[in-house]
Design an enzyme around this catalytic site. Structure first.
Site, PDB file in Angstrom:
ATOM      1  CE  LYS A  96      37.690  45.100  41.203  1.00  0.00           C
ATOM      2  NZ  LYS A  96      36.627  43.756  41.166  1.00  0.00           N
ATOM      3  CD  GLU A 104      44.550  42.979  38.186  1.00  0.00           C
ATOM      4  OE1 GLU A 104      44.040  42.641  36.828  1.00  0.00           O
ATOM      5  OE2 GLU A 104      43.903  42.657  38.946  1.00  0.00           O
ATOM      6  CG  HIS A 160      35.762  45.966  31.388  1.00  0.00           C
ATOM      7  ND1 HIS A 160      36.794  45.106  30.984  1.00  0.00           N
ATOM      8  CD2 HIS A 160      35.926  47.312  31.282  1.00  0.00           C
ATOM      9  CE1 HIS A 160      37.911  45.969  30.332  1.00  0.00           C
ATOM     10  NE2 HIS A 160      37.195  47.154  30.793  1.00  0.00           N
ATOM     11  CD  GLU A 207      34.737  37.404  38.736  1.00  0.00           C
ATOM     12  OE1 GLU A 207      33.374  37.160  38.128  1.00  0.00           O
ATOM     13  OE2 GLU A 207      35.038  38.519  38.670  1.00  0.00           O
ATOM     14  CD  GLU A 220      35.800  40.548  41.413  1.00  0.00           C
ATOM     15  OE1 GLU A 220      35.793  41.386  42.221  1.00  0.00           O
ATOM     16  OE2 GLU A 220      34.810  40.648  40.374  1.00  0.00           O
ATOM     17  CG  ASN A 261      32.458  38.177  42.100  1.00  0.00           C
ATOM     18  OD1 ASN A 261      32.867  39.224  42.608  1.00  0.00           O
ATOM     19  ND2 ASN A 261      32.101  37.912  40.962  1.00  0.00           N
ATOM     20  NE  ARG A 294      28.148  39.273  43.862  1.00  0.00           N
ATOM     21  CZ  ARG A 294      28.296  39.071  42.480  1.00  0.00           C
ATOM     22  NH1 ARG A 294      27.644  38.158  41.796  1.00  0.00           N
ATOM     23  NH2 ARG A 294      29.138  39.779  41.658  1.00  0.00           N
TER      24      ARG A 294
HETATM   25  P1  ADP Z   1      34.502  43.445  38.594  1.00  0.00           P
HETATM   26  O1  ADP Z   1      34.634  43.378  39.969  1.00  0.00           O
HETATM   27  O2  ADP Z   1      34.094  44.677  37.962  1.00  0.00           O
HETATM   28  O3  ADP Z   1      33.915  42.129  37.951  1.00  0.00           O
HETATM   29  P2  ADP Z   1      37.054  42.316  37.726  1.00  0.00           P
HETATM   30  O4  ADP Z   1      38.336  42.425  38.357  1.00  0.00           O
HETATM   31  O5  ADP Z   1      36.228  40.901  37.760  1.00  0.00           O
HETATM   32  O6  ADP Z   1      36.183  43.349  38.023  1.00  0.00           O
HETATM   33  O7  ADP Z   1      37.047  42.395  36.293  1.00  0.00           O
HETATM   34  C1  ADP Z   1      36.207  42.460  35.299  1.00  0.00           C
HETATM   35  C2  ADP Z   1      36.652  42.240  33.732  1.00  0.00           C
HETATM   36  O8  ADP Z   1      37.482  42.790  33.236  1.00  0.00           O
HETATM   37  C3  ADP Z   1      36.941  40.694  33.716  1.00  0.00           C
HETATM   38  O9  ADP Z   1      36.168  39.890  33.471  1.00  0.00           O
HETATM   39  C4  ADP Z   1      37.962  40.936  32.466  1.00  0.00           C
HETATM   40  O10 ADP Z   1      37.010  40.769  31.101  1.00  0.00           O
HETATM   41  C5  ADP Z   1      38.590  42.326  32.702  1.00  0.00           C
HETATM   42  N1  ADP Z   1      40.035  42.152  33.228  1.00  0.00           N
HETATM   43  C6  ADP Z   1      40.179  42.384  34.543  1.00  0.00           C
HETATM   44  N2  ADP Z   1      41.355  42.246  34.702  1.00  0.00           N
HETATM   45  C7  ADP Z   1      41.905  41.927  33.484  1.00  0.00           C
HETATM   46  C8  ADP Z   1      43.314  41.935  33.349  1.00  0.00           C
HETATM   47  N3  ADP Z   1      44.426  42.088  34.052  1.00  0.00           N
HETATM   48  N4  ADP Z   1      43.800  41.738  31.962  1.00  0.00           N
HETATM   49  C9  ADP Z   1      42.813  41.757  30.908  1.00  0.00           C
HETATM   50  N5  ADP Z   1      41.420  41.875  31.298  1.00  0.00           N
HETATM   51  C10 ADP Z   1      41.044  42.079  32.476  1.00  0.00           C
HETATM   52  P1  ADP Z   2      28.213  38.316  38.064  1.00  0.00           P
HETATM   53  O1  ADP Z   2      29.753  38.276  38.482  1.00  0.00           O
HETATM   54  O2  ADP Z   2      27.322  37.242  39.112  1.00  0.00           O
HETATM   55  O3  ADP Z   2      28.113  38.233  36.793  1.00  0.00           O
HETATM   56  P2  ADP Z   2      28.159  41.128  38.311  1.00  0.00           P
HETATM   57  O4  ADP Z   2      29.491  41.370  38.513  1.00  0.00           O
HETATM   58  O5  ADP Z   2      27.673  41.370  36.811  1.00  0.00           O
HETATM   59  O6  ADP Z   2      27.821  39.570  38.474  1.00  0.00           O
HETATM   60  O7  ADP Z   2      27.084  41.898  39.362  1.00  0.00           O
HETATM   61  C1  ADP Z   2      25.911  41.019  39.700  1.00  0.00           C
HETATM   62  C2  ADP Z   2      25.056  42.160  40.058  1.00  0.00           C
HETATM   63  O8  ADP Z   2      25.455  42.866  41.089  1.00  0.00           O
HETATM   64  C3  ADP Z   2      24.683  43.021  39.008  1.00  0.00           C
HETATM   65  O9  ADP Z   2      23.284  43.294  39.116  1.00  0.00           O
HETATM   66  C4  ADP Z   2      25.610  44.286  39.354  1.00  0.00           C
HETATM   67  O10 ADP Z   2      24.997  45.452  38.771  1.00  0.00           O
HETATM   68  C5  ADP Z   2      25.594  44.138  40.776  1.00  0.00           C
HETATM   69  N1  ADP Z   2      26.897  44.505  41.510  1.00  0.00           N
HETATM   70  C6  ADP Z   2      28.101  43.830  41.286  1.00  0.00           C
HETATM   71  N2  ADP Z   2      28.827  44.766  42.017  1.00  0.00           N
HETATM   72  C7  ADP Z   2      28.333  45.685  42.515  1.00  0.00           C
HETATM   73  C8  ADP Z   2      28.613  46.791  43.370  1.00  0.00           C
HETATM   74  N3  ADP Z   2      30.196  46.945  43.709  1.00  0.00           N
HETATM   75  N4  ADP Z   2      28.145  47.848  43.629  1.00  0.00           N
HETATM   76  C9  ADP Z   2      26.776  47.831  43.011  1.00  0.00           C
HETATM   77  N5  ADP Z   2      26.181  46.519  42.188  1.00  0.00           N
HETATM   78  C10 ADP Z   2      26.853  45.723  42.119  1.00  0.00           C
HETATM   79 MG    MG Z   3      34.440  40.311  38.451  1.00  0.00          MG
END
Ligand code: ADP
Ligand code: ADP
Ligand code: MG
Length: 670
Positions: A116, A200, A235, A275, A295, A297, A299
């Site tokens: 990230k 953040e 989250h 995202e 971030e 993704n 895929r």
């Molecule tokens: P992940 O890789 O686990 O998906 P993200 O960076 O996409 O992590 O964040 C996951 C979730 O956390 C977001 O969908 C949002 O709900 C919350 N989130 C992330 N960053 C922020 C932020 N700066 N302020 C408020 N909520 C956040």
């Molecule tokens: P989406 O953003 O497509 O909703 P998620 O962030 O919930 O997806 O993740 C999709 C799938 O990948 C889920 O099964 C989650 O458990 C898995 N996943 C996502 N990030 C990781 C990670 N860094 N390590 C292991 N599994 C992950």
């Molecule tokens: Mg995310």
């Protein structure tokens, strides 16, 4: 186009990819672990290769083994699905080295977006708006504290290598920072093998809005509009929809352009999602919405079907076309949004216990009738069948329901109905919880932000969609109906036993929400029955019912006639109606028919009482479940049914005889 691909995944996404491949005439190879030997995804493919033990590291993450499987079966390309190897740049490289096409972006793009912090530095230079924060390489705790103080609170600490909602801590005030940092780093090290973090600003009233992008090897890149994934728990996404409520054309175009810029900055190819976290000052002021990159993704996303529903496109087909070198099927100006789509993730978990994941067997798994694949009004994507087990090895997602409608209101109504038609017995799921969310005023009026679930906790948790009176009416009606069916005669019109022996009342004892409850059934002289529920929800009225398909129409008193289905799990009745579902335990183990009073193979009296009648005589051949005798005890009538097929050898009592508890009533020979 490829002739054969290997799907390096399991569950619903493997089935999803296989469905498109099949439609396109492409052969598929599944890989599977010990636990998945007979899984749905294995049967969905043309060939299957066992790749190891049940734990992901022993199977779905063993990429040398998976690549060998691809070579052995002559697959030309590998689809990684999501999770597992999908965002592993080493795997993408290894595919290329093995002469296989990785159905995804170039390894360099995965790497660039993998962390990230690094991806944010890259996005900064590409002019994509970022959440105010710190994403530097210097990880000195004192410096991180100063940065958080500068950014202001609430602040969010995120593991740079994080994903799946893990490795995040919201910090409310400066004094809490050090402890939160330490705990975040611990989790990050354990889950991702790296303790690097970024900080953040925690955006207020945040909405998660993401943009689906698609690139090809000719350098074209388009966006397929947005998905709103604001409804989250821990989250992690629960409901996803498109288009985002309140989205304006102008904001969509800006976010789309930013997402395309992000993709182009890393020479993106294939399906990807950018995202954004969106700030809003009020729910109904789209003009106040400001978006920031979170971030990318790299895929296919779990929630891609909502985009398919509003665009009428098959994103897996696009992935396969792009990976085989074709250019994108459509230009930006040819893409349109039609109607509204919502996806609900059905998970094996307990929402009332902090969404603790659940495991178990899908003893009953009934799902809504899907209407069509690409643009169905209702679509079900799953990787399990009735009888399958949700094991602790993998994700807790059981299925995805995707609905489409002309308007959001119509899609919502369809989702509510589809959830009502989703019947799962055997493990805890979030189905009823999802119904509460879908029916909540906050969701219906699109008061969206990522705190919706916490904010609405009072109406979402520890709620029943079906109340006690409806549950009692249903369970009593089903019991009477089953007895009637087993006896082969209508007990209401019977001249002997049933009424004429003087039985006028019957008690039912239940356990509902851990509390004992009781109801009384009265046989009225005209053959009807009336039911009275005692206690807090006291109610009474005539109960009537009629068979309909696999269930019953039930009417009690002045309440509207309601269709209900019941599945028994031991003494617990799982009741499903269009209005809601619930479970109730019936205390008398013999109150529901079909259960034989059987003790070591002998047909015995379940309690002291009187033999009312025998439905058979010595020498009769009987089938399992067929009623043999009727007993009356404690003002209740019990049907004793055959536990298995056999021949009646001897009746040991006559009608009218008093019998002791445990007395053998008749002998049944196999
Ligand atoms: P992940 O890789 O686990 O998906 P993200 O960076 O996409 O992590 O964040 C996951 C979730 O956390 C977001 O969908 C949002 O709900 C919350 N989130 C992330 N960053 C922020 C932020 N700066 N302020 C408020 N909520 C956040
Ligand atoms: P989406 O953003 O497509 O909703 P998620 O962030 O919930 O997806 O993740 C999709 C799938 O990948 C889920 O099964 C989650 O458990 C898995 N996943 C996502 N990030 C990781 C990670 N860094 N390590 C292991 N599994 C992950
Ligand atoms: Mg995310």
């Amino acid at each position: 186009m490829f002739k054969k691909i290997l799907i390096a995944n399991r569950g619903e996404i493997a089935c999803r990819v296989a469905a498109t491949a099949r439609r396109m005439g492409i052969q598929t190879v599944a890989v599977y672990s010990d636990a998945d030997a007979s899984a749905k995804h294995v049967q969905a493919c043309d060939e299957a290769v066992h790749v190891g033990g049940s734990a992901p590291k022993d199977s779905y993450l063993r990429w040398e083994r998976i690549l060998q499987a691809a070579k052995d079966t002559g697959a030309e390309a590998v689809h990684p699905g999501y999770g597992f190897l999908s965002e592993n740049e080493d795997f993408a490289k290894a595919c290329a080295a093995a002469g296989l096409v990785f159905i995804g972006p170039p390894a360099s793009a995965i790497l660039a977006m993998g962390l990230k912090a690094e991806s944010k530095r890259l996005m900064e230079s590409a002019g994509v708006p970022l959440v105010p924060g710190y994403h530097g390489a210097d990880q000195d705790p004192a410096l991180l504290q100063r940065e958080a103080d500068r950014i202001g609170y609430p602040a969010l600490i995120k593991a740079s290598a994080g994903g799946g909602g893990k490795g995040m801590r919201v910090v409310e005030k400066s004094e809490d920072f050090a402890a939160a940092l330490a705990s975040c780093k611990r989790e990050a090290t354990n889950s991702f093998g790296s303790d690097a973090v970024l900080i953040e600003k925690y955006v207020q009233r945040p909405r998660h809005i993401e943009i689906q992008v698609f690139g090809d090897t000719q350098g074209n890149c388009v966006y397929l509009f947005e998905r709103d994934c604001s409804v989250q728990r821990r989250h992690q996404k629960v409901l996803e929809e498109a288009p985002a409520p309140g989205m304006t054309e102008a904001l969509r175009a800006q976010m789309g352009a930013a997402a395309v810029a992000a993709a182009k900055a890393v020479n993106y190819v294939g399906a990807g999602t950018v995202e954004f976290i969106v700030e809003q000052t009020a729910y109904d002021q789209p003009e106040s919405m400001r978006f920031f990159f979170m971030e990318m993704n790299t895929r296919l996303q779990v929630e891609h079907p909502v985009t398919e529903a509003i665009t009428g496109l098959d994103l897996v087909e696009w992935q396969l076309r792009v990976a085989s070198g074709e250019s994108l099927p459509l230009r930006q100006d040819q893409l349109r949004i039609q109607g509204h789509a919502i996806e609900a993730r059905i998970c094996a978990e307990n929402p009332d216990n902090n969404f603790l994941p659940a495991t178990g067997t899908l003893q009953v798994y009934r799902k809504p009738q899907a209407t069509s694949f690409e643009r169905g009004t209702v679509r079900v994507d799953d990787g399990v069948r009735e009888g399958d087990t949700i094991s602790p090895f993998y994700d807790s997602m059981v299925a995805k329901l995707i609905v489409h409608g002309d308007t959001r209101e119509q899609a919502l109504a369809r989702l509510d109905t589809a959830l009502a038609q989703t019947h799962i017995v055997g493990l805890n799921t979030n189905v009823q919880f999802l119904r509460h969310v879908v029916r909540s005023n906050a969701f219906a009026t699109a008061q969206l932000d990522t705190a919706l679930i916490q904010r609405e906790a009072v109406v979402l948790f520890k709620q029943e969609t079906l109340g006690l009176p409806a549950a009692v009416a249903a369970v009593v009606a089903h019991t009477l109906h089953a007895e009637k069916a087993l006896q082969g005669i209508d007990p209401f019109s019977r001249r002997d036993g049933w009424q004429s022996h003087g039985l006028a009342q019957r008690r039912f004892e239940f356990v509902w929400q851990d509390q004992p409850r009781s109801a009384r059934l009265n046989y009225l002289h005209d053959g009807a029955v009336s039911l009275s529920l005692e206690g807090d929800d006291a109610a009474s009225g005539v109960l009537s019912f009629a068979a309909h398909g696999e269930g019953l129409w039930v009417q009690w008193g002045s309440t509207p006639r309601c269709f209900s289905q019941i599945d028994w799990q031991g003494e617990t009745a799982h009741i499903f109606t269009p209005q809601g579902a619930t479970r109730i335990t019936v205390l008398d183990p013999l109150a529901h028919a079909g259960e034989a009073a059987q003790e070591g193979g002998r047909l015995t009296a379940p309690m002291p009482g009187k033999v009312v009648s025998f439905a058979v005589k010595a020498g009769d051949k009987v089938k399992a479940g067929q009623p043999l005798a009727v007993m009356e005890a404690m003002k209740m009538e019990h049907t004793i049914s055959a536990p298995q097929d056999g021949t009646v050898a001897e009746l040991l009592y006559a009608p009218g005889d008093q019998v002791a508890d445990g007395a053998e009533l008749l002998k049944l020979a196999a």
